[in-house]
Design a protein around this motif. Structure first.
Motif, PDB file in Angstrom:
ATOM      1  N   THR B  65       0.838  -1.207   0.000  1.00 20.32           N
ATOM      2  CA  THR B  65       0.000   0.000   0.000  1.00 20.32           C
ATOM      3  C   THR B  65       0.870   1.252   0.000  1.00 20.32           C
ATOM      4  N   GLU B  66       2.018   1.184   0.658  1.00 21.85           N
ATOM      5  CA  GLU B  66       2.915   2.344   0.666  1.00 21.85           C
ATOM      6  C   GLU B  66       3.806   2.361  -0.568  1.00 21.85           C
ATOM      7  N   ASN B  67       3.715   1.296  -1.363  1.00 24.90           N
ATOM      8  CA  ASN B  67       4.474   1.211  -2.608  1.00 24.90           C
ATOM      9  C   ASN B  67       5.983   1.376  -2.410  1.00 24.90           C
ATOM     10  N   VAL B  68       6.517   0.742  -1.395  1.00 26.92           N
ATOM     11  CA  VAL B  68       7.949   0.883  -1.142  1.00 26.92           C
ATOM     12  C   VAL B  68       8.731  -0.190  -1.905  1.00 26.92           C
ATOM     13  N   ASN B  69      10.016   0.067  -2.088  1.00 28.13           N
ATOM     14  CA  ASN B  69      10.888  -0.904  -2.742  1.00 28.13           C
ATOM     15  C   ASN B  69      11.483  -1.817  -1.675  1.00 28.13           C
ATOM     16  N   ALA B  70      11.332  -3.106  -1.884  1.00 32.07           N
ATOM     17  CA  ALA B  70      11.868  -4.018  -0.872  1.00 32.07           C
ATOM     18  C   ALA B  70      12.010  -5.419  -1.443  1.00 32.07           C
ATOM     19  N   ARG B  71      12.850  -6.189  -0.784  1.00 35.07           N
ATOM     20  CA  ARG B  71      12.894  -7.624  -1.051  1.00 35.07           C
ATOM     21  C   ARG B  71      12.421  -8.322   0.225  1.00 35.07           C
ATOM     22  N   VAL B  72      11.607  -9.349   0.040  1.00 35.31           N
ATOM     23  CA  VAL B  72      11.109 -10.086   1.195  1.00 35.31           C
ATOM     24  C   VAL B  72      11.571 -11.535   1.053  1.00 35.31           C
ATOM     25  N   TYR B  73      12.177 -12.048   2.113  1.00 36.74           N
ATOM     26  CA  TYR B  73      12.681 -13.420   2.087  1.00 36.74           C
ATOM     27  C   TYR B  73      11.961 -14.250   3.132  1.00 36.74           C
ATOM     28  N   ARG B  74      11.716 -15.506   2.785  1.00 30.20           N
ATOM     29  CA  ARG B  74      11.196 -16.427   3.777  1.00 30.20           C
ATOM     30  C   ARG B  74      12.017 -17.712   3.693  1.00 30.20           C
ATOM     31  N   LEU B  86      10.483 -12.369  -2.690  1.00 32.03           N
ATOM     32  CA  LEU B  86       9.501 -11.523  -3.372  1.00 32.03           C
ATOM     33  C   LEU B  86      10.158 -10.176  -3.575  1.00 32.03           C
ATOM     34  N   GLU B  87      10.005  -9.608  -4.756  1.00 32.25           N
ATOM     35  CA  GLU B  87      10.559  -8.273  -4.968  1.00 32.25           C
ATOM     36  C   GLU B  87       9.412  -7.291  -5.148  1.00 32.25           C
ATOM     37  N   LEU B  88       9.405  -6.262  -4.327  1.00 30.14           N
ATOM     38  CA  LEU B  88       8.344  -5.265  -4.374  1.00 30.14           C
ATOM     39  C   LEU B  88       8.914  -3.957  -4.900  1.00 30.14           C
ATOM     40  N   GLY B  89       8.144  -3.255  -5.725  1.00 28.32           N
ATOM     41  CA  GLY B  89       8.605  -1.979  -6.255  1.00 28.32           C
ATOM     42  C   GLY B  89       9.792  -2.168  -7.189  1.00 28.32           C
ATOM     43  N   ASN B  90      10.571  -1.095  -7.347  1.00 22.24           N
ATOM     44  CA  ASN B  90      11.756  -1.175  -8.196  1.00 22.24           C
ATOM     45  C   ASN B  90      12.991  -1.182  -7.329  1.00 22.24           C
ATOM     46  N   ASN B  91      13.665  -2.297  -7.281  1.00 22.41           N
ATOM     47  CA  ASN B  91      14.877  -2.340  -6.485  1.00 22.41           C
ATOM     48  C   ASN B  91      16.038  -1.801  -7.299  1.00 22.41           C
ATOM     49  N   SER B  92      16.716  -0.803  -6.738  1.00 14.50           N
ATOM     50  CA  SER B  92      17.805  -0.194  -7.500  1.00 14.50           C
ATOM     51  C   SER B  92      19.075  -1.038  -7.402  1.00 14.50           C
ATOM     52  N   LEU B 166       1.139 -17.271  10.683  1.00 12.70           N
ATOM     53  CA  LEU B 166       2.216 -16.518  11.319  1.00 12.70           C
ATOM     54  C   LEU B 166       3.548 -17.092  10.846  1.00 12.70           C
ATOM     55  N   GLU B 167       4.358 -16.284  10.162  1.00 13.02           N
ATOM     56  CA  GLU B 167       5.658 -16.798   9.745  1.00 13.02           C
ATOM     57  C   GLU B 167       6.713 -15.708   9.855  1.00 13.02           C
ATOM     58  N   THR B 168       7.959 -16.159   9.838  1.00  9.04           N
ATOM     59  CA  THR B 168       9.052 -15.210   9.998  1.00  9.04           C
ATOM     60  C   THR B 168       9.616 -14.870   8.634  1.00  9.04           C
ATOM     61  N   VAL B 169       9.637 -13.605   8.303  1.00  7.01           N
ATOM     62  CA  VAL B 169      10.202 -13.197   7.023  1.00  7.01           C
ATOM     63  C   VAL B 169      11.260 -12.119   7.264  1.00  7.01           C
ATOM     64  N   VAL B 170      12.130 -11.970   6.285  1.00  8.57           N
ATOM     65  CA  VAL B 170      13.111 -10.882   6.335  1.00  8.57           C
ATOM     66  C   VAL B 170      12.678  -9.841   5.309  1.00  8.57           C
ATOM     67  N   VAL B 171      12.530  -8.608   5.752  1.00 10.02           N
ATOM     68  CA  VAL B 171      12.176  -7.515   4.854  1.00 10.02           C
ATOM     69  C   VAL B 171      13.425  -6.663   4.686  1.00 10.02           C
ATOM     70  N   ASP B 172      13.812  -6.437   3.437  1.00  9.10           N
ATOM     71  CA  ASP B 172      15.066  -5.734   3.190  1.00  9.10           C
ATOM     72  C   ASP B 172      14.838  -4.545   2.265  1.00  9.10           C
TER      73      ASP B 172
END
Lengths: 425, 312
Positions: B65-74, B86-92, B166-172
């Protein structure tokens, strides 16, 4: 007066030049400080005496019942303790014993980042009421290790004192501990912590703090950092443990023996097994097996390579930066000379002495470099990576640059003056 | 004679242009490799990685919803070597790979694997099998054959993030980090410390070097423009006296500047093509070089027009 007039005409170029050289000096300062930090990192964790073959020593009592049964007999525990002691004093191998058993600490200071579950999938439990003791505790991250491990990983103490390993004995009223660098400010040297170490109520006394970013190779990870850990030393030997504490020493001796053995690359696996066999025969403990840990050397060389690769990358970029700065400085010098030319020609034709003109030129150069010293000094002192040792080489380089630049400007002046003389004739 | 002098001056300016374009190209490549090295030494996490335990759709919806750039790992294996991404937005920043390409938006089910991970080859394409699904391998992880990622697997498949559980993810990601810190309680996340990079002061040194490098490039552009204006001055004065219009003079000067800057951009672009590790970065770097060439043309244009129009 002449100088002032001159400055007005060339102020912009002078400032631009000073900025250019300052920027370059700052990047050089950075590079020097980085190369120092690289060699420190290599010395600390990647020196050649840490480049050893690692083996993992584990017990074979995998079955919980067999494990419990073994520990009930104090003579069994004694043989295990004897096995450990013999290996620990052996000089041909290094028995590196490390274990990360969490310790509930009463009224622990500090936030959840010290919790055993922080940064893992277990998630944190935080402070809770321990029903057995009726006190508020937190399961903090803790690492227990022996002197061999402490020395092998080059762990360093920044304040307080280091562990006196020979005096470690868990039957003493208190046990000295070290705290990771993140604990600074929360505890002071001399503070005591009450903890539950394998169900044994233990009083720990803080004797010192580790340097920041101290790391060991643990659980297959060469980047296992100890900043948020409580570091508990193992005694050199637990052979003479009190009979009534067989439960505690039973668990402890297993934790201590599940370790890593470091051996020179000239030492084969059979040689290591030989050492183990001898210790086993004289102690009576034979429920062990040895596994090779190839990941250590692989990670060792790769992490080291990444660090040195970073350095060569920075050197490459610095060379391009310096070359660009040089070209920029030459261009600006030409520009300033062009601006001053007319003025100098008039003064020369009017009979001003050569030494006076040379003096003015030198003063101009000196002004430029004073500005450089001012700019770069101000920025360098406000940078986060302070390293006094890096200042000296940069200062020396600037002095050399000043001398070279001054000489070249004097040469330009001399050749200009002789050309002007010829024209006049 | 005048022509010769002109040629000499032109070469001088061209060399200056060349150096500063090479510098900016080098800065781009440096920043790519540096980021890659950081990622490789830190299990692909940047300095802005958070570990968070929550239902992953909650985390993902907050980020999208905030449209941020991030990578999410599980993590999909106990040792964390196999991960869903998962890759969200445009990762530079780009993932460090040495063979193949980055994930693209069209990859619904794809994987990147380290060089020691077994894969199946079918008709020239490699596949990695996870829980009965065959994932097309688009790249080999790590900058070289031997890397700290040689046993790692990244699987790009949204289905691997189970909704509601409920799971543990890394948001980068820098924006994602502050977003998570704002929206979720302090107890919900943990900051992941940097690994290999932490051994040295690279995290301080690198941004400073880049910052000063770019200031040097800007300063170089200004110097180049000023020099260009100075070198064109004698000829312009003559043309002005010969009766050429100011527009004509400006146009002719601009043509010259554009030619010089484009020609001197070429070696820098070749350097980029030779040294960039990912084609995507090469594109970015060449675009930056062209932007710089245009900047120099514009700056020279401004200085030259100022001079032409103030001339009587």
């Amino acid at each position: 007066m002449e100088l002032l007039y001159d400055l007005k005409r060339t102020a912009l170029a002078t400032i631009a030049k000073a900025l250019l050289i300052s920027l370059c000096a700052i990047t050089i300062y950075n590079l020097v400080s980085f190369s120092q930090s690289t060699s420190q990192a290599v010395d600390r964790s990647f020196s050649s005496n840490a480049e050893k073959g690692l083996y993992s020593l584990v017990d074979r009592l995998i079955d919980p019942d067999a494990f419990a049964e073994f520990r009930e007999s104090s003579s069994n525990v004694k043989s295990l303790a004897e096995f450990y002691s013999q290996l620990n004093v052996n000089d041909s191998i290094e028995l590196i014993s490390v274990f990360d058993q969490t310790i509930p600490i009463v009224d622990a200071r500090g936030d959840n980042s010290f919790d055993y579950g922080y940064g893992t999938e277990m998630s944190t439990r935080g402070k809770y009421l321990d029903e057995a003791s009726g006190k508020e505790v937190m399961n903090v991250k803790s690492i227990q290790l022996n002197q061999r491990a402490f020395d092998f990983y080059n762990l360093e103490v920044s304040s307080g004192e280091t562990i006196r390993w020979n005096q470690i004995d868990y039957s003493n009223p208190t046990t000295p501990v070290l705290l990771g660098a993140d604990y600074r400010g929360l505890y002071a040297v001399g503070d005591t912590l009450e903890g539950n170490f394998y169900s044994k109520k233990t009083i720990f006394t803080v004797v010192g703090f580790l340097e920041p970013d101290q790391s060991i190779f643990y659980k297959g990870d060469i980047n296992f950092y100890l900043d948020s850990y409580l570091v508990v030393p193992y005694p050199p030997s637990i052979v003479d443990f009190p009979q009534e504490e067989t439960y505690f020493y039973g668990i402890l001796s297993f934790a201590m023996i599940n370790s890593v053995i470091a051996a020179d690359s000239s030492f084969s696996t059979d040689d290591v097994l030989d050492v183990l066999l001898k210790a086993s025969q004289s102690s009576g403990f034979d429920q062990y097996s040895l596994l090779n840990v190839p990941t250590y050397l692989v990670q060792f060389s790769l992490a080291k390579r990444l660090i040195t690769e970073n350095l060569s990358l920075l050197i490459y970029i610095e060379v391009v930066l310096v070359a660009s700065t040089l070209v920029g400085v030459v261009a600006l010098n030409q520009f300033t000379h062009h601006r001053r030319k007319g003025q100098i020609r008039i003064a020369w034709t009017l009979g001003q002495r050569r030494s006076l003109l040379a003096g003015t030129t030198l003063t101009n150069t000196a002004i430029e470099y004073s500005l450089v010293a001012l700019f770069s000094g101000a920025v360098i002192l406000s940078l986060p990576n302070q390293s006094p040792e890096s200042l000296l080489p940069v200062a020396l380089l600037l002095v050399v640059a000043f001398v070279a630049d001054a000489a070249s400007q004097q040469r330009v002046l001399t050749s200009f003056l002789s050309n002007t003389s010829k024209e006049n004739v | 004679m005048a022509n010769l002098l002109n040629a000499q001056k032109t070469i001088r300016v061209a060399i200056l242009f060349l150096l500063f374009t090479v510098l900016s190209a080098s800065l781009n490549i440096y920043s790519e490799i540096q980021q890659g090295i950081t990622l490789e030494g830190n299990r692909l996490h940047s300095a802005h990685a958070l570990l968070i335990t929550d239902s992953s759709d909650q985390v993902l919806s907050s980020l999208t919803t905030e449209n941020v750039n991030a990578r999410v790992y599980r993590s999909l294996s106990p040792d964390g070597r196999i991960r869903a991404i998962l890759e969200l937005g445009n990762n530079s920043t780009f993932l460090p790979i040495h063979d193949g390409r980055q994930f693209s938006a069209n990859d619904v089910q794809a994987a990147m694997v380290g060089s020691d991970v077994p894969v199946q080859t079918v008709e020239g394409e490699s596949f990695y099998e996870y829980q009965g699904t065959q994932y097309l391998v688009v790249a080999t992880l790590g900058f070289g054959e031997r890397s700290l990622l040689s046993e790692d697997v990244l699987i790009r498949d949204r289905a691997l993030f189970s909704p509601g559980v409920l799971e543990t993810v890394v948001v980068d990601g820098a924006e994602a980090e502050s977003q998570i810190m704002r929206e979720f309680g302090e107890d919900a996340y943990a900051q992941l410390a940097s690994a290999t990079g932490r051994r040295t002061n690279i995290d301080y040194v690198s941004p400073i070097l880049l910052g000063f490098g770019w200031s040097l490039v800007s300063l170089g552009c200004v110097i180049a423009a000023l020099l260009m204006a100075r070198y064109t001055r004698p000829l312009d004065t003559v043309r002005h006296q010969l009766g050429h219009t100011r527009w004509w003079i400006l146009r002719s000067d601009l043509f010259k500047v554009t030619t010089i800057s484009l020609v001197s951009s070429a070696p820098a672009s070749i350097l980029v093509l030779m040294m960039a590790r990912a084609p995507e970065t090469a594109g970015v770097a060449i675009a930056a070089i062209l932007a710089q060439a245009i900047l120099i043309v514009v700056l020279s244009g401004i200085v030259i027009s100022y001079r032409i129009w103030s001339q009587r």
